[in-house]
Design a protein around this motif. Sequence first.
Motif, PDB file in Angstrom:
ATOM      1  N   ASP A 106       0.802  -1.228   0.000  1.00  9.38           N
ATOM      2  CA  ASP A 106       0.000   0.000   0.000  1.00  9.38           C
ATOM      3  C   ASP A 106       0.836   1.279   0.000  1.00  9.38           C
ATOM      4  O   ASP A 106       0.406   2.298   0.523  1.00  9.38           O
ATOM      5  CB  ASP A 106      -0.936  -0.001   1.222  1.00  9.38           C
ATOM      6  CG  ASP A 106      -1.985  -1.082   1.144  1.00  9.38           C
ATOM      7  OD1 ASP A 106      -2.464  -1.343   0.026  1.00  9.38           O
ATOM      8  OD2 ASP A 106      -2.320  -1.660   2.183  1.00  9.38           O
ATOM      9  N   PHE A 107       2.033   1.229  -0.562  1.00 12.18           N
ATOM     10  CA  PHE A 107       2.922   2.381  -0.579  1.00 12.18           C
ATOM     11  C   PHE A 107       3.091   2.900  -2.001  1.00 12.18           C
ATOM     12  O   PHE A 107       3.079   2.128  -2.954  1.00 12.18           O
ATOM     13  CB  PHE A 107       4.295   2.004  -0.021  1.00 12.18           C
ATOM     14  CG  PHE A 107       4.296   1.799   1.471  1.00 12.18           C
ATOM     15  CD1 PHE A 107       4.695   2.811   2.324  1.00 12.18           C
ATOM     16  CD2 PHE A 107       3.887   0.596   2.006  1.00 12.18           C
ATOM     17  CE1 PHE A 107       4.698   2.620   3.700  1.00 12.18           C
ATOM     18  CE2 PHE A 107       3.885   0.393   3.376  1.00 12.18           C
ATOM     19  CZ  PHE A 107       4.281   1.406   4.228  1.00 12.18           C
ATOM     20  N   ILE A 108       3.273   4.220  -2.111  1.00 15.24           N
ATOM     21  CA  ILE A 108       3.520   4.823  -3.423  1.00 15.24           C
ATOM     22  C   ILE A 108       4.423   6.039  -3.246  1.00 15.24           C
ATOM     23  O   ILE A 108       4.345   6.752  -2.250  1.00 15.24           O
ATOM     24  CB  ILE A 108       2.211   5.207  -4.145  1.00 15.24           C
ATOM     25  CG1 ILE A 108       2.529   5.689  -5.558  1.00 15.24           C
ATOM     26  CG2 ILE A 108       1.415   6.223  -3.357  1.00 15.24           C
ATOM     27  CD1 ILE A 108       1.369   5.677  -6.490  1.00 15.24           C
ATOM     28  N   ARG A 109       5.263   6.236  -4.232  1.00 14.71           N
ATOM     29  CA  ARG A 109       6.150   7.399  -4.235  1.00 14.71           C
ATOM     30  C   ARG A 109       5.336   8.619  -4.630  1.00 14.71           C
ATOM     31  O   ARG A 109       4.564   8.577  -5.580  1.00 14.71           O
ATOM     32  CB  ARG A 109       7.282   7.173  -5.234  1.00 14.71           C
ATOM     33  CG  ARG A 109       8.354   8.227  -5.179  1.00 14.71           C
ATOM     34  CD  ARG A 109       9.646   7.568  -4.973  1.00 14.71           C
ATOM     35  NE  ARG A 109      10.718   8.502  -4.781  1.00 14.71           N
ATOM     36  CZ  ARG A 109      11.973   8.158  -4.934  1.00 14.71           C
ATOM     37  NH1 ARG A 109      12.284   6.947  -5.296  1.00 14.71           N
ATOM     38  NH2 ARG A 109      12.925   9.019  -4.707  1.00 14.71           N
ATOM     39  N   VAL A 110       5.499   9.735  -3.894  1.00 17.97           N
ATOM     40  CA  VAL A 110       4.736  10.955  -4.179  1.00 17.97           C
ATOM     41  C   VAL A 110       5.634  12.156  -4.475  1.00 17.97           C
ATOM     42  O   VAL A 110       5.137  13.226  -4.815  1.00 17.97           O
ATOM     43  CB  VAL A 110       3.747  11.296  -3.038  1.00 17.97           C
ATOM     44  CG1 VAL A 110       2.678  10.219  -2.915  1.00 17.97           C
ATOM     45  CG2 VAL A 110       4.462  11.528  -1.722  1.00 17.97           C
ATOM     46  N   SER A 111       6.932  11.966  -4.325  1.00 14.45           N
ATOM     47  CA  SER A 111       7.893  13.027  -4.649  1.00 14.45           C
ATOM     48  C   SER A 111       9.280  12.403  -4.677  1.00 14.45           C
ATOM     49  O   SER A 111       9.449  11.232  -4.357  1.00 14.45           O
ATOM     50  CB  SER A 111       7.838  14.155  -3.608  1.00 14.45           C
ATOM     51  OG  SER A 111       8.350  13.714  -2.372  1.00 14.45           O
ATOM     52  N   LYS A 112      10.272  13.199  -5.036  1.00 18.95           N
ATOM     53  CA  LYS A 112      11.650  12.688  -5.041  1.00 18.95           C
ATOM     54  C   LYS A 112      12.079  12.244  -3.647  1.00 18.95           C
ATOM     55  O   LYS A 112      12.946  11.396  -3.502  1.00 18.95           O
ATOM     56  CB  LYS A 112      12.612  13.764  -5.534  1.00 18.95           C
ATOM     57  CG  LYS A 112      12.610  13.962  -7.019  1.00 18.95           C
ATOM     58  CD  LYS A 112      13.678  14.969  -7.395  1.00 18.95           C
ATOM     59  CE  LYS A 112      13.742  15.172  -8.891  1.00 18.95           C
ATOM     60  NZ  LYS A 112      14.769  16.136  -9.264  1.00 18.95           N
ATOM     61  N   SER A 113      11.473  12.826  -2.623  1.00 23.87           N
ATOM     62  CA  SER A 113      11.934  12.548  -1.271  1.00 23.87           C
ATOM     63  C   SER A 113      10.929  11.817  -0.386  1.00 23.87           C
ATOM     64  O   SER A 113      11.208  11.601   0.791  1.00 23.87           O
ATOM     65  CB  SER A 113      12.353  13.852  -0.588  1.00 23.87           C
ATOM     66  OG  SER A 113      11.287  14.767  -0.591  1.00 23.87           O
ATOM     67  N   ASN A 114       9.761  11.389  -0.922  1.00 17.40           N
ATOM     68  CA  ASN A 114       8.758  10.747  -0.074  1.00 17.40           C
ATOM     69  C   ASN A 114       8.087   9.532  -0.720  1.00 17.40           C
ATOM     70  O   ASN A 114       7.735   9.565  -1.895  1.00 17.40           O
ATOM     71  CB  ASN A 114       7.635  11.723   0.296  1.00 17.40           C
ATOM     72  CG  ASN A 114       8.106  12.837   1.173  1.00 17.40           C
ATOM     73  OD1 ASN A 114       8.228  13.962   0.723  1.00 17.40           O
ATOM     74  ND2 ASN A 114       8.366  12.553   2.425  1.00 17.40           N
ATOM     75  N   ILE A 115       7.904   8.507   0.104  1.00 20.32           N
ATOM     76  CA  ILE A 115       7.056   7.363  -0.209  1.00 20.32           C
ATOM     77  C   ILE A 115       6.030   7.291   0.908  1.00 20.32           C
ATOM     78  O   ILE A 115       6.399   7.352   2.090  1.00 20.32           O
ATOM     79  CB  ILE A 115       7.862   6.043  -0.269  1.00 20.32           C
ATOM     80  CG1 ILE A 115       8.887   6.096  -1.397  1.00 20.32           C
ATOM     81  CG2 ILE A 115       6.931   4.851  -0.441  1.00 20.32           C
ATOM     82  CD1 ILE A 115       9.829   4.907  -1.424  1.00 20.32           C
TER      83      ILE A 115
END
Length: 181
Positions: free
Chosen positions: A129-138
């Motif tokens: 249930d994880f997804i990357r949302v920016s260069k610095s955040n999952i």
Amino acid sequence: MQYKLICDEELDGIIEEYLSRKGFERNNYSYDVILLQNDIKRSQPHDQVSICFNKSNLEEFFSLMDRMNTFAHPKFIIGKKEENFSIINFEDIHYFESKNNTTYCYTESEEYICKEKLYELEQMLMGKDFIRVSKSNIVNIMKIKQIIPWFNYKLMLVFYNDEEIIVSKNYIKAFKQSIGM
């Protein structure tokens, strides 16, 4: 885990859809294992690891792949806080953040340092249930309390612990698709 699938057209779509939801990646050129339908009359590579299955035992085949997925994808990560190490279940994690070449893991009320880089975590968490949302955040989508439209076509995510993270423009489309928005 990457796989090459050799089966009839009838099963191809069913198996590919099931495995992609579980985080397996189809790749016919660079793969870890060949998934081979027994009654297909094609030349079988003798120098590769293969898993053979029959049309009649798909349920057992899917069960085996699920067990393999459990071993290939752990359910926790080790985090460090001060001089102590903790086992952190993925389901307890709100998000990961990379700052100054260090990866941090945030839960409801704690912050830990992780040895893994974001790109490594992205691979580990594929199919979860994880997804990357920016260069610095999952982020863990199951820990999002609210999604707020933000400036410049961005989104703000508010978590159950009231932390906030912005979904950057480059990641909006994938984020929306992953939650069915």
